[in-house]
Design an enzyme around this catalytic site. Structure first.
Site, PDB file in Angstrom:
ATOM      1  N   ASP A   1      -7.927   4.295   0.881  1.00 62.09           N
ATOM      2  CA  ASP A   1      -8.696   5.372   0.267  1.00 62.09           C
ATOM      3  C   ASP A   1      -9.838   4.875  -0.605  1.00 62.09           C
ATOM      4  O   ASP A   1     -10.714   5.649  -0.975  1.00 62.09           O
ATOM      5  CB  ASP A   1      -7.765   6.180  -0.658  1.00 62.09           C
ATOM      6  CG  ASP A   1      -7.223   7.419   0.001  1.00 62.09           C
ATOM      7  OD1 ASP A   1      -7.904   7.978   0.854  1.00 62.09           O
ATOM      8  OD2 ASP A   1      -6.103   7.818  -0.368  1.00 62.09           O
TER       9      ASP A   1
HETATM   10  C1  GLC Z   1      -7.020   6.460  -5.818  1.00 67.77           C
HETATM   11  C2  GLC Z   1      -5.956   5.423  -5.561  1.00 67.77           C
HETATM   12  C3  GLC Z   1      -5.499   5.418  -4.142  1.00 67.77           C
HETATM   13  C4  GLC Z   1      -5.144   6.820  -3.734  1.00 67.77           C
HETATM   14  C5  GLC Z   1      -6.273   7.800  -4.029  1.00 67.77           C
HETATM   15  C6  GLC Z   1      -5.815   9.198  -3.706  1.00 67.77           C
HETATM   16  O1  GLC Z   1      -8.172   6.146  -5.129  1.00 67.77           O
HETATM   17  O2  GLC Z   1      -6.390   4.143  -5.876  1.00 67.77           O
HETATM   18  O3  GLC Z   1      -4.384   4.570  -4.008  1.00 67.77           O
HETATM   19  O4  GLC Z   1      -4.916   6.830  -2.365  1.00 67.77           O
HETATM   20  O5  GLC Z   1      -6.617   7.729  -5.379  1.00 67.77           O
HETATM   21  O6  GLC Z   1      -6.796  10.152  -3.913  1.00 67.77           O
HETATM   22  C1  GLC Z   2      -2.244   6.015  -1.621  1.00 67.00           C
HETATM   23  C2  GLC Z   2      -2.490   7.232  -0.745  1.00 67.00           C
HETATM   24  C3  GLC Z   2      -2.577   6.858   0.708  1.00 67.00           C
HETATM   25  C4  GLC Z   2      -3.503   5.696   0.910  1.00 67.00           C
HETATM   26  C5  GLC Z   2      -3.140   4.527   0.029  1.00 67.00           C
HETATM   27  C6  GLC Z   2      -4.092   3.370   0.141  1.00 67.00           C
HETATM   28  O1  GLC Z   2      -0.935   5.573  -1.433  1.00 67.00           O
HETATM   29  O2  GLC Z   2      -1.495   8.206  -0.930  1.00 67.00           O
HETATM   30  O3  GLC Z   2      -2.994   7.951   1.467  1.00 67.00           O
HETATM   31  O4  GLC Z   2      -3.449   5.332   2.253  1.00 67.00           O
HETATM   32  O5  GLC Z   2      -3.127   4.963  -1.319  1.00 67.00           O
HETATM   33  O6  GLC Z   2      -5.322   3.634  -0.430  1.00 67.00           O
END
Ligand code: GLC
Ligand code: GLC
Length: 814
Positions: free
Chosen positions: A487
């Protein structure tokens, strides 16, 4: 280093915490169906019905001082002292303390000065109520006169409003008390338009009550010095406005050796179509009264507790293993499966790290979670799959999140995360392999942006594959959109504006940024879809998918190999991300895992070389860090990942979820030692330095800080993480190699060579398979012989048992 906080009781399926001052609050969940509670080892936490945001029954104060404030508190007044069996909030020293987190229940025992109080919290299956079975014992030599005060703080249901809109909430609180019944009803907003209330009742006679927080606690006091228990008497306060709470006062006289057991019941009740009022201003409470009366009956509480145990025993009996590694065994048999169910029930909504008012159901998260719970609750998995597919749009993209109560996509977050749709292929295939239910493929689901459309689930899978096929960049690799699984790798964001979200800012239209991770995932999805078509007897379609696979594979091998590993992406300017030419962020884990799992590098040695690079550059004693070297400055062209401090989260933290793909990739190459080593590095039960690790020793964490961080080895974001599903898959299907297939279970282990063997009990399509694997030649994998109920079978697939309850399978590796 010794763990001084607790230990596993594997036979009882409990984690036993032996001192209350754990490095962080250690959490457990109560509930199976609709009503859930978060419960920490000091009885902190809250209760909600179905949706942690919209139907919050009791309050919690996040990030409070101390952490974990408000919960299921019981104050014990013994002479002049006031204490709590769960230690908090008074923190009066205890002579005895033990918390047992079990499956669906938590039992806290506290003792002081000859008195012991045991609280056992659980939610009976099928009931919208949380029961606190309470036993008070006199273990001393003198008779005791004790006074107890229970305490919960009611929430005005909509949890965000409850915490932010005091100009309104401070004026609306309503309660009703029926003291002769031990019942406190939180009826706020009842008169407006709701037919529901929260009941906090006691099955034993009470000697007083309070419902005003100001009266019970005192306007200037903390809960640790609450006015009523310290002053010694309830005030009978009836809250109007401000902050309604529920508190019963009970008087007990216990002779030495005597004990008394009763229960508190916290319930969510909807009166349905019944008239809302008994008389003006008085709510109809018939169902609440009946519920409380049920738990007053002799034996009712214990029966309900037995039902919880029976439910969980039944659930977990479908997969049990006994392998030479004690950590893998206990995680698989108990906690990993419990955590998978927690992700089904709660997705990423309510934990110590998730407030319950943030994210709804994540599209990619929930599809991956399904891989871990499909064997536990196949029927409910089917519905989840269809709900997910229903939030896909006709072009193939998906709402990134949807609300569980409404099942509507969340427009504020939108879509355009170009990995999302591909996970639907994986979850669907996993469901069909587990259940054999091909009818789900014809289920009319339709697309979220096309009202009245009724395209089948299979149509959605084709739409998903087609989307990636149509949206490829200059190297023939899939476009990334806002982000892929990571993400925080935002290649189209270019944000310089501190007030915007990395996940939604930036324009993806016309972008050229490509993801090698999605390429690997697409390779994998094409293979899965091809196998599904073969199972359906549609060879032409299978061959078409094979063609897509071959085409993408060629692009990956031509453009994604960096010399010693697969690059991670190409940014919007066409520059590689995760390449030796980069000055930081030279190698990423995700593209190694997914390219290998998708079948890249198998004939040319690159798969092995890529995993060896992971081992050389990313593997640490705390697990595999996501990237190296960590980013030390913000790169607008890479996005959020470069905004995190080095060593945490996606910026070179150990993002445990991604480690599991490497475990599986090592399994694909037949390296059992490496597979287990990778697993054990992130296994909470195997952590030795608990003071550094801090999170619960019984559930996986999303993240463990990497060596670049200030405190390497410190874990965060436990419980609700994709790590749960994927570790289960990597252990059960990767290392132990018991793989559900369309035509039966396949046995394909990849174990350390020094394992003499292992056993697995696996329920599959109604039959229980008792599988015994022996390894006389000290190999990692390869099935030399397989017999089913004593009869030899060719190959490594157990034919589907027709009608048998139990089948025993003997496997010899070699
Ligand atoms: C932030 C976190 C990531 C998560 C995202 C969800 O970017 O670092 O882990 O997936 O928020 O919106
Ligand atoms: C968080 C989010 C997931 C994402 C991950 C890596 O766990 O829930 O959707 O893939 O972060 O960024």
């Amino acid at each position: 280093m010794e763990n001084t906080y607790g230990n596993f009781d594997d036979a009882a399926r409990e984690y036993v915490i032996t001192r209350p001052d754990t490095p962080l609050p250690w959490l457990n969940y109560l509930g199976q169906d609709d009503l859930f509670g978060l419960c920490t080892n000091t009885a902190g936490g809250y209760t909600f019905w179905r949706d942690a945001r919209l139907r919050r029954l009791t309050r919690y104060r996040y990030n409070d001082v101390p952490y974990d404030s408000v919960g299921r508190y019981l104050y014990v007044r013994d002479g002049d002292t006031v204490w709590n069996p769960g230690w908090k909030p008074t923190k009066a020293p205890l002579d005895r303390y033990e918390c047992r987190h079990g499956l669906g229940y938590t039992r806290i025992l506290g003792g002081r000065n000859g008195v012991e109080v045991e609280l056992l919290f659980f939610v009976p299956p099928g009931e919208d109520a949380e029961v606190w079975r309470t036993t008070v014992r006199n273990v001393g030599a003198e008779a005791k006169d004790l006074r107890l005060h229970s305490y919960v703080e009611f929430c005005f249901y909509e949890a965000l409003n409850d915490m932010t809109n005091f100009q309104r909430t401070y004026s609306i609180g309503e309660v009703e008390v029926e003291p002769e019944d031990g019942a406190i009803y939180h009826t706020t907003e009842y008169r407006e338009r709701r037919g529901h209330y929260t009941l906090f009742g006691c099955t034993r006679e009470i000697s007083g009550f309070d419902t005003s927080r100001d009266a019970f606690v005192g306007v200037h006091n903390g809960l640790h010095e609450a006015a009523v228990p310290f002053a010694g008497a309830a005030t009978g306060s009836v809250a109007h406005g401000w902050n309604p709470v529920g508190s019963h006062q009970l008087d007990l006289r216990l002779e030495p050796g005597a004990e008394e057991t009763f229960a508190f019941v916290l319930a969510y009740v909807e009166e349905g179509d019944a008239p809302k009022f008994e008389r003006p201003g008085v709510a109809a409470k018939e169902r609440g009264r009946a519920l409380l009366a049920r738990y007053r009956e002799r034996g009712a509480v214990d029966e309900a507790l037995t039902a919880v145990r029976t439910f969980w025993d039944g659930l977990l009996s479908g997969f049990q293993a006994d392998c030479p590694d004690p950590h893998a065994t206990r995680m698989l048999n108990t906690w990993n499966q419990a955590q998978c169910l927690a992700t089904f029930n709660l997705s990423r909504s309510a934990s110590f790290y998730e407030t319950g008012i943030g994210r709804g159901m994540g599209f990619r998260d929930s599809n991956q979670d399904l891989l871990g719970f499909v064997h536990l609750i196949p029927d409910r998995a089917r519905q989840r799959l269809l709900d997910l597919a229903g939030t896909q749009l006709a072009d193939g993209t998906c709402f990134h999140q949807y609300q569980p109560l409404t099942k509507q996509g969340n427009a504020a977050v939108g879509g355009d995360f170009y990995d999302d749709h591909l996970w639907l292929v994986l979850s669907t295939c996993a469901y069909v392999k587990e259940t054999g239910d091909v009818s789900v493929l014809d289920e009319p689901v339709g697309y979220a942006d096309t009202p009245g459309s009724g395209e089948s689930l299979l149509h959605h899978l084709e739409t998903s594959i087609a989307y990636t096929l149509r949206h490829r960049g200059p190297h023939g690799l899939p476009l990334i959109g806002h982000a892929d699984w990571n993400d925080c790798l935002n290649l189209n964001c270019f944000s310089t504006e501190p007030d915007e979200s990395f996940q939604t800012a930036g324009d993806v239209a016309g972008s050229r940024a490509e993801s090698v991770m999605i390429a690997g995932l697409y390779l994998y999805a094409c293979r899965e879809a091809a196998a599904l078509y073969r199972h359906l007897g549609r060879e032409d379609d299978a061959a078409r998918l094979d063609g897509h696979h071959a085409e993408m594979l060629a692009a990956v091998e031509a453009h994604a190999w960096d010399g010693d590993w697969y690059v991670r992406a190409y940014d919007a300017a066409g520059e590689p991300v995760g390449s030796h030419v980069c000055d930081e962020g030279k190698i990423f884990v995700e593209s190694q895992g997914w390219c290998v799992l998708g079948g890249a590098g198998r004939d040319n040695g690159r798969a092995r070389r890529a995993l060896e690079s992971v081992h050389e550059y990313l593997f640490t004693e705390h697990g595999i860090v996501l990237v190296q070297p960590a980013y030390t400055r913000y790169h607008a062209e890479l996005g959020e990942i470069t905004s995190y401090p080095p060593g945490v989260k996606e910026n070179a933290g150990v993002f445990c979820h991604s480690n599991t793909w490497i475990t599986l990739a090592w399994c694909a190459l037949g390296e059992g030692e490496r597979a287990l080593e990778t697993y054990l590095a992130i296994c909470p039960s195997a952590q030795e330095d608990v003071d550094t690790y801090r999170a619960e020793p019984y559930v996986y964490a999303q993240m463990i800080a990497g060596p670049d961080a200030t405190v390497p080895g410190e874990a965060k974001n436990s419980w609700l993480t994709g790590t749960a599903a994927w570790t289960f898959v990597s252990l059960a299907q990767g290392i132990l190699g018991v793989k559900p297939g369309y035509d039966g279970l396949e046995i394909d282990p990849c174990i350390p060579r020094d394992w003499p063997g292992f056993r697995v009990t696996r329920r599959f399509r109604g039959t229980v398979y008792e599988i015994a694997v022996s390894n006389p030649d000290g190999v990692s994998g390869g099935v030399r012989s397989l017999s089913v109920d004593g009869l030899p079978v060719d190959g490594n697939r157990i034919p589907l048992a027709t009608g048998a309850d139990t089948v025993s399978v003997d496997v010899v590796l070699g």
